[in-house]
Design a protein around this motif. Structure first.
Motif, PDB file in Angstrom:
ATOM      1  N   ALA A 188       0.851  -1.107   0.077  1.00  0.00           N
ATOM      2  CA  ALA A 188      -0.047  -0.080  -0.016  1.00  0.00           C
ATOM      3  C   ALA A 188       0.703   1.014  -0.093  1.00  0.00           C
ATOM      4  N   GLU A 189       2.062   1.259   0.663  1.00  0.00           N
ATOM      5  CA  GLU A 189       2.936   2.378   0.637  1.00  0.00           C
ATOM      6  C   GLU A 189       3.388   2.782  -0.763  1.00  0.00           C
ATOM      7  N   LEU A 190       3.582   1.442  -1.198  1.00  0.00           N
ATOM      8  CA  LEU A 190       4.097   1.590  -2.593  1.00  0.00           C
ATOM      9  C   LEU A 190       3.002   2.297  -3.792  1.00  0.00           C
ATOM     10  N   HIS A 191       1.855   1.845  -3.565  1.00  0.00           N
ATOM     11  CA  HIS A 191       0.824   2.158  -4.300  1.00  0.00           C
ATOM     12  C   HIS A 191       0.051   3.392  -4.156  1.00  0.00           C
ATOM     13  N   ASN A 192       0.467   3.997  -2.796  1.00  0.00           N
ATOM     14  CA  ASN A 192       0.122   5.115  -2.382  1.00  0.00           C
ATOM     15  C   ASN A 192       1.136   6.580  -2.903  1.00  0.00           C
ATOM     16  N   HIS A 193       2.297   6.184  -3.370  1.00  0.00           N
ATOM     17  CA  HIS A 193       3.460   6.827  -3.774  1.00  0.00           C
ATOM     18  C   HIS A 193       2.603   7.817  -4.796  1.00  0.00           C
ATOM     19  N   PRO A 194       3.109   9.228  -4.869  1.00  0.00           N
ATOM     20  CA  PRO A 194       2.558   9.896  -5.895  1.00  0.00           C
ATOM     21  C   PRO A 194       2.519   9.471  -7.346  1.00  0.00           C
ATOM     22  N   ARG A 195       3.547   8.811  -7.699  1.00  0.00           N
ATOM     23  CA  ARG A 195       3.602   8.283  -9.059  1.00  0.00           C
ATOM     24  C   ARG A 195       2.948   6.729  -8.947  1.00  0.00           C
ATOM     25  N   THR A 196       2.717   6.207  -7.795  1.00  0.00           N
ATOM     26  CA  THR A 196       2.538   4.865  -7.930  1.00  0.00           C
ATOM     27  C   THR A 196       3.303   3.864  -8.313  1.00  0.00           C
ATOM     28  N   VAL A 197       3.849   3.082  -7.466  1.00  0.00           N
ATOM     29  CA  VAL A 197       4.932   2.181  -7.721  1.00  0.00           C
ATOM     30  C   VAL A 197       4.402   0.747  -7.575  1.00  0.00           C
ATOM     31  N   ILE A 198       4.498  -0.096  -8.797  1.00  0.00           N
ATOM     32  CA  ILE A 198       4.220  -1.472  -8.744  1.00  0.00           C
ATOM     33  C   ILE A 198       5.380  -2.312  -8.708  1.00  0.00           C
ATOM     34  N   HIS A 199       5.308  -3.219  -7.645  1.00  0.00           N
ATOM     35  CA  HIS A 199       6.439  -3.916  -7.266  1.00  0.00           C
ATOM     36  C   HIS A 199       6.563  -5.182  -8.549  1.00  0.00           C
ATOM     37  N   ASN A 200       5.831  -5.872  -8.986  1.00  0.00           N
ATOM     38  CA  ASN A 200       5.652  -6.816 -10.231  1.00  0.00           C
ATOM     39  C   ASN A 200       6.489  -8.210  -9.684  1.00  0.00           C
ATOM     40  N   ASN A 201       7.192  -8.276  -8.684  1.00  0.00           N
ATOM     41  CA  ASN A 201       7.817  -9.455  -8.479  1.00  0.00           C
ATOM     42  C   ASN A 201       7.634  -9.944  -6.916  1.00  0.00           C
ATOM     43  N   ILE A 202       6.519  -9.802  -6.284  1.00  0.00           N
ATOM     44  CA  ILE A 202       6.054 -10.400  -4.969  1.00  0.00           C
ATOM     45  C   ILE A 202       6.097 -11.895  -5.272  1.00  0.00           C
ATOM     46  N   ASN A 203       6.933 -12.496  -4.407  1.00  0.00           N
ATOM     47  CA  ASN A 203       6.747 -13.986  -4.436  1.00  0.00           C
ATOM     48  C   ASN A 203       7.497 -14.356  -3.155  1.00  0.00           C
ATOM     49  N   MET A 204       7.603 -15.880  -2.800  1.00  0.00           N
ATOM     50  CA  MET A 204       8.131 -16.289  -1.566  1.00  0.00           C
ATOM     51  C   MET A 204       9.626 -15.986  -1.333  1.00  0.00           C
ATOM     52  N   ASN A 205      10.201 -15.951  -2.640  1.00  0.00           N
ATOM     53  CA  ASN A 205      11.740 -15.675  -2.405  1.00  0.00           C
ATOM     54  C   ASN A 205      12.176 -14.119  -2.051  1.00  0.00           C
ATOM     55  N   ASN A 206      10.874 -13.461  -2.384  1.00  0.00           N
ATOM     56  CA  ASN A 206      11.277 -11.818  -2.229  1.00  0.00           C
ATOM     57  C   ASN A 206      10.500 -11.235  -1.075  1.00  0.00           C
ATOM     58  N   ILE A 207      10.407 -12.290  -0.080  1.00  0.00           N
ATOM     59  CA  ILE A 207       9.804 -11.797   1.200  1.00  0.00           C
ATOM     60  C   ILE A 207      10.697 -12.273   2.377  1.00  0.00           C
ATOM     61  N   SER A 208      11.620 -11.679   3.013  1.00  0.00           N
ATOM     62  CA  SER A 208      12.428 -12.200   4.127  1.00  0.00           C
ATOM     63  C   SER A 208      11.911 -11.840   5.357  1.00  0.00           C
ATOM     64  N   LEU A 209      12.185 -12.945   6.285  1.00  0.00           N
ATOM     65  CA  LEU A 209      11.535 -12.914   7.784  1.00  0.00           C
ATOM     66  C   LEU A 209      12.855 -12.516   8.406  1.00  0.00           C
ATOM     67  N   ASP A 210      12.785 -11.329   9.155  1.00  0.00           N
ATOM     68  CA  ASP A 210      13.648 -10.920  10.037  1.00  0.00           C
ATOM     69  C   ASP A 210      13.262 -11.407  11.442  1.00  0.00           C
ATOM     70  N   TYR A 211      14.440 -12.186  12.052  1.00  0.00           N
ATOM     71  CA  TYR A 211      14.269 -12.691  13.266  1.00  0.00           C
ATOM     72  C   TYR A 211      15.195 -12.105  14.444  1.00  0.00           C
ATOM     73  N   SER A 212      15.494 -10.917  13.806  1.00  0.00           N
ATOM     74  CA  SER A 212      16.540 -10.185  15.012  1.00  0.00           C
ATOM     75  C   SER A 212      15.953  -9.578  16.170  1.00  0.00           C
ATOM     76  N   LYS A 213      14.598  -9.683  16.309  1.00  0.00           N
ATOM     77  CA  LYS A 213      13.998  -8.970  17.732  1.00  0.00           C
ATOM     78  C   LYS A 213      13.006 -10.105  18.047  1.00  0.00           C
ATOM     79  N   ASN A 214      13.474 -11.347  17.903  1.00  0.00           N
ATOM     80  CA  ASN A 214      12.700 -12.501  18.510  1.00  0.00           C
ATOM     81  C   ASN A 214      11.088 -12.511  17.961  1.00  0.00           C
TER      82      ASN A 214
END
Length: 368
Positions: A130-156
């Motif tokens: 939503a942050e991308l789509h609400n950009h003044p020029r609207t940003v489309i990611h185009n490549n959302i998949n399981m490999n492009n979502i990382s899980l940050d475990y640094s804060k338990n």
């Protein structure tokens, strides 16, 4: 793998290469250490292999976009630049390092996600997009998949981070400026095959992401070697497969019994954009059950009242530290009390009580 950078090599006078991580046809990833002793991720592009649509007048389009975005669930760009090695020019990007794994790696390691864990994670990704789509020029990611979502475990905790912005485009960018041969065919919307990308294209990809988390395979999956994905025959098979109804059989051979969640996934993955969620907000509301999808994904939605009595007080914000305990109480007690029907649907019961124990002065009474 032929590594472009050697161990201990210093980039931009600040970042010392620690070791190689991964590569694709156009970039390599390295773990590096900065002069500040912090760990960072370096993404190194072979500039000559990039499409002209990957550049702006100032440099990489990916860099330009990420410099304008600041969101807790989007990877943070630290700096970027250029370097010459062996008479070749390379563009590099430095990111905050994510201590964890990708969604795909976790799926392989632990198996499918329960809807109870998949839905909240998807909501975080929806907020990021939503942050991308609400950009003044609207940003489309185009490549959302399981490999492009990382899980940050640094804060338990498991904080999903959206990465992989090398195919992100402004909505007014030239059509056909995305090389779909480089994308995961099971995650991209059908209109991308015609060179068209809109916010609804990202809606489709997030729907495919949610489906794969719960069922373990992408929607309308075809078991064929990856080298065939670029063949016209494969595309024809995929288009034909997408004319079939989605399967909602879980890995344990039971069917998903959450009708609302099924309707939500079907609507997000609608081949016809007229029947798909028009934007991230609609998808978000459906997943939060602020709307009920009636009698099929093409029906109109009915608003459900979500008003609740607002209680005064600072809540957990008045307590410093004890993040693990706060998270436990929120998920196991507070959220369970506020969303009884959701928890009951997955067979999760509210605990009869919680025993706080510890030495005198550790905050048991104050916390309770």
């Amino acid at each position: 793998v032929e590594k472009t950078l050697e161990k201990k090599q210093v980039i931009n006078g600040k970042y010392e290469v620690q070791f190689f991580l991964d590569e694709t046809d156009v970039y390599q990833k390295y773990r590096v250490k900065g002069n500040d002793n912090k760990t960072y991720l370096l993404k190194l592009y072979n500039s000559s292999k990039l499409s002209r649509y990957s550049f702006t007048n100032e440099g990489l389009l990916e860099t330009e976009i990420l410099r304008q975005i600041d969101h807790i669930n989007i990877i943070s760009l630290v700096e970027s630049g250029e370097v010459v090695k062996n008479s070749q020019k390379y563009h590099f990007l430095i990111f905050d390092f994510i201590s964890g794994e990708t969604l795909h790696e976790k799926l392989k390691r632990e198996g499918v996600f329960s809807p109870y864990s998949a839905v909240p994670m998807t909501l975080n990704i929806l907020d990021a997009v939503a942050e991308l789509h609400n950009h003044p020029r609207t940003v489309i990611h185009n490549n959302i998949n399981m490999n492009n979502i990382s899980l940050d475990y640094s804060k338990n905790s498991e904080k999903p981070i959206l990465t992989g912005f090398n195919f992100a485009r402004y909505i007014d960018s030239k059509s056909n400026s995305v090389d779909i041969e480089q994308l995961s065919p099971f995650s991209i919307a059908p209109e991308l095959y015609n060179g068209v990308f809109t916010p609804q294209s990202d809606v489709f990809s997030i729907g495919a992401l949610l489906y794969q988390m719960i069922f373990g395979i992408p929607p309308w999956y075809l078991e064929l070697p990856e080298y065939q994905y670029s063949d016209d025959k494969f595309k024809t098979l995929l288009f034909d497969k997408r004319n079939e109804d989605l399967s909602f059989i879980m890995p344990d051979f039971e069917e998903l019994d959450d009708e609302h969640l099924k309707e939500t996934i079907v609507k997000a993955l609608s081949i016809d954009v007229e029947n798909r969620f028009k934007n991230i907000k609609e998808f978000n509301e459906a997943l939060r059950r602020q709307v009920i999808l009636e009698g099929g994904s093409t029906k109109k939605t009915k608003q459900v009242s979500t008003k609740a009595e607002v209680k005064q007080g600072d809540g957990f914000s008045a307590l410093a530290g004890m993040e693990e305990l706060k998270t436990l109480l929120y998920n196991d007690v507070i959220k369970a009390l506020n969303e009884k029907e959701l928890y009951a649907r997955y067979g999760i019961t509210i605990p009869n009580g919680i025993l706080l124990y510890g030495p005198p002065g550790c905050g048991k009474t104050f916390f309770s």
